[in-house]
Design a protein around this motif. Structure first.
Motif, short mmCIF file in Angstrom:
data_model
loop_
_atom_site.label_atom_id
_atom_site.label_comp_id
_atom_site.label_asym_id
_atom_site.label_seq_id
_atom_site.Cartn_x
_atom_site.Cartn_y
_atom_site.Cartn_z
N GLU A 66 -31.52 -86.35 36.40
CA GLU A 66 -30.28 -87.07 36.68
C GLU A 66 -29.17 -86.68 35.70
O GLU A 66 -28.03 -86.46 36.09
CB GLU A 66 -30.51 -88.58 36.64
CG GLU A 66 -29.28 -89.41 36.93
CD GLU A 66 -28.72 -89.25 38.34
OE1 GLU A 66 -27.49 -89.45 38.52
OE2 GLU A 66 -29.48 -88.93 39.28
N ALA A 67 -29.50 -86.58 34.42
CA ALA A 67 -28.51 -86.16 33.43
C ALA A 67 -28.01 -84.75 33.73
O ALA A 67 -26.81 -84.47 33.64
CB ALA A 67 -29.10 -86.24 32.02
N TYR A 117 -20.61 -93.57 38.22
CA TYR A 117 -21.72 -94.18 37.50
C TYR A 117 -21.17 -95.02 36.36
O TYR A 117 -20.06 -94.80 35.88
CB TYR A 117 -22.65 -93.11 36.89
CG TYR A 117 -22.95 -91.96 37.81
CD1 TYR A 117 -23.81 -92.12 38.89
CD2 TYR A 117 -22.37 -90.72 37.61
CE1 TYR A 117 -24.09 -91.07 39.75
CE2 TYR A 117 -22.64 -89.66 38.46
CZ TYR A 117 -23.50 -89.83 39.53
OH TYR A 117 -23.76 -88.80 40.37
N LEU A 162 -25.08 -93.99 33.36
CA LEU A 162 -24.15 -92.90 33.08
C LEU A 162 -24.77 -92.05 31.98
O LEU A 162 -25.04 -92.54 30.87
CB LEU A 162 -22.80 -93.45 32.62
CG LEU A 162 -21.77 -92.42 32.16
CD1 LEU A 162 -21.37 -91.49 33.31
CD2 LEU A 162 -20.55 -93.11 31.59
N VAL A 174 -22.18 -82.87 39.34
CA VAL A 174 -21.13 -83.82 39.71
C VAL A 174 -19.85 -83.57 38.92
O VAL A 174 -18.77 -83.50 39.50
CB VAL A 174 -21.62 -85.28 39.58
CG1 VAL A 174 -20.51 -86.24 39.98
CG2 VAL A 174 -22.86 -85.51 40.42
N CYS A 175 -19.95 -83.42 37.60
CA CYS A 175 -18.74 -83.15 36.81
C CYS A 175 -18.08 -81.84 37.27
O CYS A 175 -16.85 -81.80 37.43
CB CYS A 175 -19.07 -83.06 35.32
SG CYS A 175 -19.43 -84.63 34.52
N GLN A 183 -25.71 -85.07 36.80
CA GLN A 183 -24.42 -85.68 36.52
C GLN A 183 -23.48 -84.72 35.80
O GLN A 183 -22.32 -84.57 36.17
CB GLN A 183 -24.59 -86.97 35.71
CG GLN A 183 -25.14 -88.11 36.51
CD GLN A 183 -25.18 -89.42 35.73
OE1 GLN A 183 -24.52 -89.57 34.70
NE2 GLN A 183 -25.97 -90.37 36.22
N TYR A 212 -25.18 -85.49 26.04
CA TYR A 212 -25.55 -86.89 26.15
C TYR A 212 -26.58 -87.21 25.08
O TYR A 212 -27.46 -86.41 24.79
CB TYR A 212 -26.14 -87.21 27.53
CG TYR A 212 -26.51 -88.65 27.70
CD1 TYR A 212 -25.52 -89.62 27.83
CD2 TYR A 212 -27.83 -89.07 27.68
CE1 TYR A 212 -25.85 -90.97 27.95
CE2 TYR A 212 -28.17 -90.41 27.80
CZ TYR A 212 -27.18 -91.36 27.93
OH TYR A 212 -27.50 -92.68 28.03
N LEU A 248 -16.39 -90.34 37.36
CA LEU A 248 -17.79 -90.36 37.78
C LEU A 248 -18.14 -91.71 38.41
O LEU A 248 -17.72 -92.75 37.91
CB LEU A 248 -18.71 -90.08 36.58
CG LEU A 248 -18.69 -88.66 36.05
CD1 LEU A 248 -19.38 -88.58 34.69
CD2 LEU A 248 -19.33 -87.70 37.03
N VAL A 268 -23.52 -89.04 30.69
CA VAL A 268 -22.53 -88.06 30.24
C VAL A 268 -21.74 -88.69 29.10
O VAL A 268 -21.07 -89.69 29.30
CB VAL A 268 -21.55 -87.66 31.37
CG1 VAL A 268 -20.57 -86.59 30.87
CG2 VAL A 268 -22.27 -87.21 32.63
#
Length: 143
Positions: free
Chosen positions: A60-61, A12, A17, A68-69, A64, A34, A10, A19
């Motif tokens: 955002e969480a 971040y 971050l 993104v993951c 992510q 998280y 990632l 995650v």
């Protein structure tokens, strides 16, 4: 890629971050968690006597973990540190607050992934398994 390799990949770092763990991931979706650290700077001013996690941070969480993951997983070994990630759209409905020290679970289901664009249906649950926010998030990943 393993779950741990995805998190390491990632783009971040703390304090941005959001995650801690990938619980499950496959070609159709991802589930991760998280815990919001009570010492994060935004808590100092976001309702100073009763801190609440800002919606933009919840989004955002969700992005992510849920986009993104999953995108890194779908790209497999094509994702590198030179890859570019960008949010293209989000539509989130906020239902309940998230407080400092609270653990959340993000569950994302892939709607589509083509031409580098990933769109997902994403929801966030609190520890009581109540939905705190939900919606769609899309982003692009260019390798």
């Amino acid at each position: 890629m393993t779950k741990e390799e995805i998190i390491i990949s990632l783009p971040y770092s703390k304090p941005f971050l959001f995650v801690d763990e990938i619980i499950h991931i496959d070609e159709n979706g991802v589930e991760g968690s998280y815990i919001f650290d009570e010492h994060l700077d935004f808590y100092k001013g976001h309702f100073k006597d009763h801190p609440v996690t800002p919606g933009v941070i919840l989004t955002e969480a969700m992005a992510q973990i849920g986009v993104v993951c999953l995108g890194i997983y779908l790209l497999n070994n094509e994702f590198t540190k030179n890859s570019v990630i960008a949010l293209t759209s989000s539509q989130i409905e906020f239902l309940k607050p998230v407080y400092p020290k609270e653990k959340v679970i993000v569950i994302s289901e892939k709607m589509y992934f083509r031409f580098g664009k990933l769109k997902c249906q994403v929801k966030m649950l609190n520890e009581a398994e109540e939905t705190v926010c939900q919606g769609t998030i899309a982003g692009i990943i260019k390798t």
